[in-house]
Design a protein around this motif. Sequence first.
Motif, short mmCIF file in Angstrom:
data_model
loop_
_atom_site.label_atom_id
_atom_site.label_comp_id
_atom_site.label_asym_id
_atom_site.label_seq_id
_atom_site.Cartn_x
_atom_site.Cartn_y
_atom_site.Cartn_z
N THR A 51 0.80 -1.22 0.00
CA THR A 51 0.00 0.00 0.00
C THR A 51 0.84 1.28 0.00
OG1 THR A 51 -0.12 -0.02 2.41
CG2 THR A 51 -1.90 -1.13 1.21
N HIS A 52 2.15 1.15 -0.15
CA HIS A 52 3.03 2.32 -0.10
C HIS A 52 3.70 2.60 -1.44
CE1 HIS A 52 2.63 1.20 4.15
NE2 HIS A 52 2.70 2.50 4.35
N ILE A 53 3.89 3.87 -1.72
CA ILE A 53 4.53 4.32 -2.95
C ILE A 53 5.74 5.16 -2.60
CG2 ILE A 53 4.27 5.86 -4.94
CD1 ILE A 53 1.34 5.06 -5.04
N ALA A 54 6.83 4.95 -3.33
CA ALA A 54 8.02 5.79 -3.21
C ALA A 54 8.34 6.35 -4.60
CB ALA A 54 9.20 4.99 -2.68
N ARG A 55 8.40 7.65 -4.68
CA ARG A 55 8.73 8.33 -5.93
C ARG A 55 10.11 8.94 -5.76
NH1 ARG A 55 7.80 13.62 -7.44
NH2 ARG A 55 6.71 14.04 -5.50
N PHE A 56 10.95 8.85 -6.78
CA PHE A 56 12.30 9.39 -6.65
C PHE A 56 12.71 10.13 -7.92
CE2 PHE A 56 12.73 5.13 -8.32
CZ PHE A 56 13.73 5.22 -9.27
N ASP A 57 13.69 11.04 -7.75
CA ASP A 57 14.16 11.83 -8.88
C ASP A 57 15.52 12.42 -8.55
OD1 ASP A 57 14.14 12.89 -11.42
OD2 ASP A 57 12.46 14.25 -11.05
N ALA A 58 16.14 13.01 -9.56
CA ALA A 58 17.41 13.74 -9.39
C ALA A 58 17.18 15.15 -9.93
CB ALA A 58 18.53 13.06 -10.16
N VAL A 59 17.52 16.14 -9.11
CA VAL A 59 17.30 17.54 -9.49
C VAL A 59 18.64 18.26 -9.58
CG1 VAL A 59 16.20 19.70 -8.80
CG2 VAL A 59 15.05 17.52 -8.36
N GLN A 60 18.89 18.86 -10.72
CA GLN A 60 20.16 19.57 -10.92
C GLN A 60 20.22 20.82 -10.04
OE1 GLN A 60 21.15 20.52 -14.98
NE2 GLN A 60 23.30 20.77 -14.45
N GLN A 61 21.36 21.02 -9.42
CA GLN A 61 21.59 22.16 -8.54
C GLN A 61 22.38 23.25 -9.27
OE1 GLN A 61 20.20 22.04 -5.23
NE2 GLN A 61 19.21 20.44 -6.47
N PRO A 62 22.41 24.47 -8.74
CA PRO A 62 23.12 25.57 -9.40
C PRO A 62 24.61 25.29 -9.65
CG PRO A 62 21.71 26.42 -7.67
CD PRO A 62 21.69 24.93 -7.56
#
Length: 72
Positions: free
Chosen positions: A10-21
């Motif tokens: 019943t659990h969801i994990a969403r992940f991503d990579a975000v570019q920093q300055p």
Amino acid sequence: MTDKVLQSGTHIARFDAVQQPDDSFEAQVFVRLAREPEIAETYIPAGIFPTEQEALEGARERAQRALKEHEF
């Protein structure tokens, strides 16, 4: 669902990579109950990495751990 989403029961994990300055990448993980709206997600920091690929790998590992250890 996309390849940046994991589900365990019943659990969801969403992940991503975000570019920093500074051109590094922040690995981000968000977890929630599947029945809850995205606004109910819990943010779990997963670190800063030199490349997007490394950040995605780190975020995926952290998401898997969050689901395994029920970190919500």
